[in-house]
Enzyme design. Sequence first.
Site, PDB file in Angstrom:
ATOM      1  N   LYS A  65      69.398  48.858  82.535  1.00 56.34           N
ATOM      2  CA  LYS A  65      70.442  49.841  82.839  1.00 56.34           C
ATOM      3  C   LYS A  65      69.844  51.199  83.243  1.00 56.34           C
ATOM      4  O   LYS A  65      68.644  51.449  83.047  1.00 56.34           O
ATOM      5  CB  LYS A  65      71.354  49.981  81.616  1.00 56.34           C
ATOM      6  N   TYR A  76      81.921  44.147  84.059  1.00 54.90           N
ATOM      7  CA  TYR A  76      82.433  44.410  82.713  1.00 54.90           C
ATOM      8  C   TYR A  76      83.936  44.163  82.613  1.00 54.90           C
ATOM      9  O   TYR A  76      84.601  44.714  81.732  1.00 54.90           O
ATOM     10  CB  TYR A  76      82.084  45.840  82.289  1.00 54.90           C
ATOM     11  N   ASN A  86      72.391  51.721  75.749  1.00 58.03           N
ATOM     12  CA  ASN A  86      71.646  50.651  75.080  1.00 58.03           C
ATOM     13  C   ASN A  86      70.730  49.852  76.005  1.00 58.03           C
ATOM     14  O   ASN A  86      70.372  48.713  75.718  1.00 58.03           O
ATOM     15  CB  ASN A  86      72.578  49.773  74.244  1.00 58.03           C
ATOM     16  N   HIS A  90      71.269  44.835  79.727  1.00 59.22           N
ATOM     17  CA  HIS A  90      72.345  43.835  79.617  1.00 59.22           C
ATOM     18  C   HIS A  90      71.746  42.439  79.693  1.00 59.22           C
ATOM     19  O   HIS A  90      70.816  42.212  80.462  1.00 59.22           O
ATOM     20  CB  HIS A  90      73.344  43.991  80.779  1.00 59.22           C
ATOM     21  N   GLU A 137      77.708  35.680  86.281  1.00 60.80           N
ATOM     22  CA  GLU A 137      77.065  36.977  86.537  1.00 60.80           C
ATOM     23  C   GLU A 137      75.992  36.855  87.621  1.00 60.80           C
ATOM     24  O   GLU A 137      75.855  37.744  88.470  1.00 60.80           O
ATOM     25  CB  GLU A 137      76.488  37.532  85.231  1.00 60.80           C
TER      26      GLU A 137
HETATM   27  P1  DAT Z   1      76.487  43.462  74.905  1.00 61.19           P
HETATM   28  O1  DAT Z   1      75.969  44.411  75.949  1.00 61.19           O
HETATM   29  O2  DAT Z   1      75.586  43.420  73.710  1.00 61.19           O
HETATM   30  O3  DAT Z   1      76.821  42.097  75.461  1.00 61.19           O
HETATM   31  P2  DAT Z   1      79.371  43.941  74.821  1.00 61.19           P
HETATM   32  O4  DAT Z   1      79.524  42.899  75.857  1.00 61.19           O
HETATM   33  O5  DAT Z   1      80.210  43.842  73.590  1.00 61.19           O
HETATM   34  O6  DAT Z   1      77.841  44.095  74.347  1.00 61.19           O
HETATM   35  O7  DAT Z   1      79.675  45.364  75.453  1.00 61.19           O
HETATM   36  C1  DAT Z   1      79.208  45.687  76.758  1.00 61.19           C
HETATM   37  C2  DAT Z   1      78.681  47.094  76.755  1.00 61.19           C
HETATM   38  O8  DAT Z   1      79.736  48.004  76.477  1.00 61.19           O
HETATM   39  C3  DAT Z   1      77.628  47.366  75.676  1.00 61.19           C
HETATM   40  O9  DAT Z   1      76.327  46.997  76.089  1.00 61.19           O
HETATM   41  C4  DAT Z   1      77.771  48.836  75.461  1.00 61.19           C
HETATM   42  C5  DAT Z   1      79.247  49.089  75.693  1.00 61.19           C
HETATM   43  N1  DAT Z   1      79.989  49.104  74.440  1.00 61.19           N
HETATM   44  C6  DAT Z   1      80.333  48.045  73.682  1.00 61.19           C
HETATM   45  N2  DAT Z   1      81.013  48.415  72.593  1.00 61.19           N
HETATM   46  C7  DAT Z   1      81.107  49.762  72.672  1.00 61.19           C
HETATM   47  C8  DAT Z   1      81.688  50.756  71.847  1.00 61.19           C
HETATM   48  N3  DAT Z   1      82.320  50.445  70.719  1.00 61.19           N
HETATM   49  N4  DAT Z   1      81.571  52.053  72.248  1.00 61.19           N
HETATM   50  C9  DAT Z   1      80.937  52.386  73.376  1.00 61.19           C
HETATM   51  N5  DAT Z   1      80.367  51.485  74.211  1.00 61.19           N
HETATM   52  C10 DAT Z   1      80.443  50.206  73.858  1.00 61.19           C
HETATM   53 MG    MG Z   2      78.307  41.475  76.720  1.00 59.44          MG
END
Ligand code: DAT
Ligand code: MG
Length: 165
Positions: free
Chosen positions: A24, A64, A127, A130, A141
Amino acid sequence: MSDFYNVHSPGVRQTVERTFIAIKPDAVQRGLIGQIIQRFESKGFKLVGLKLMSVSKELAEAHYGEHKERPFFGGLVSFLTSSPVVAMVWEGDGVVASARKIIGATNPLESAPGTVRGDFGVSIGRNLIHGSDAVETAQKEIALWFKEEELSAWTPELTGWLYED
Ligand code: DAT
Ligand code: MG
């Protein structure tokens, strides 16, 4: 022999499990591209697609899409489109689940040390990386981010030193 081991020619290993990984904008800006790629490479996975690219709003929203009703969706899309990302496809037996372990938990404060997020991050909105969460998601994807001709099927010479058969 795993479901992904599909022998078309005797003696030629053809694993087809692939995952989509994106480094990212925060990790690119912080100069972590090389260290992140190294973790997948030294694990033994095979790189089959790689490009540095600016992400359009449409692509970020499609990627997303499952989160479009969440309060953080707008911020997530702005973040992903704010600066280039490195989009990649990695291949190997069990690569989808293994890559998620290499990446670590979504919130870097909860990711184990030794994972990418655990070692380099402090904030869920920054973070670093991805990774697809399931084989089926990975297929979608990869199709969203890459054209077929951007992916290279190749056999590393060291395959026999990574897999038993
Ligand atoms: P991952 O990236 O571990 O698959 P995810 O699919 O639940 O996690 O979420 C996608 C992204 O969205 C994640 O990398 C960071 C952001 N995100 C997730 N939960 C969040 C939250 N509670 N607050 C802010 N950003 C969040
Ligand atoms: Mg995810």
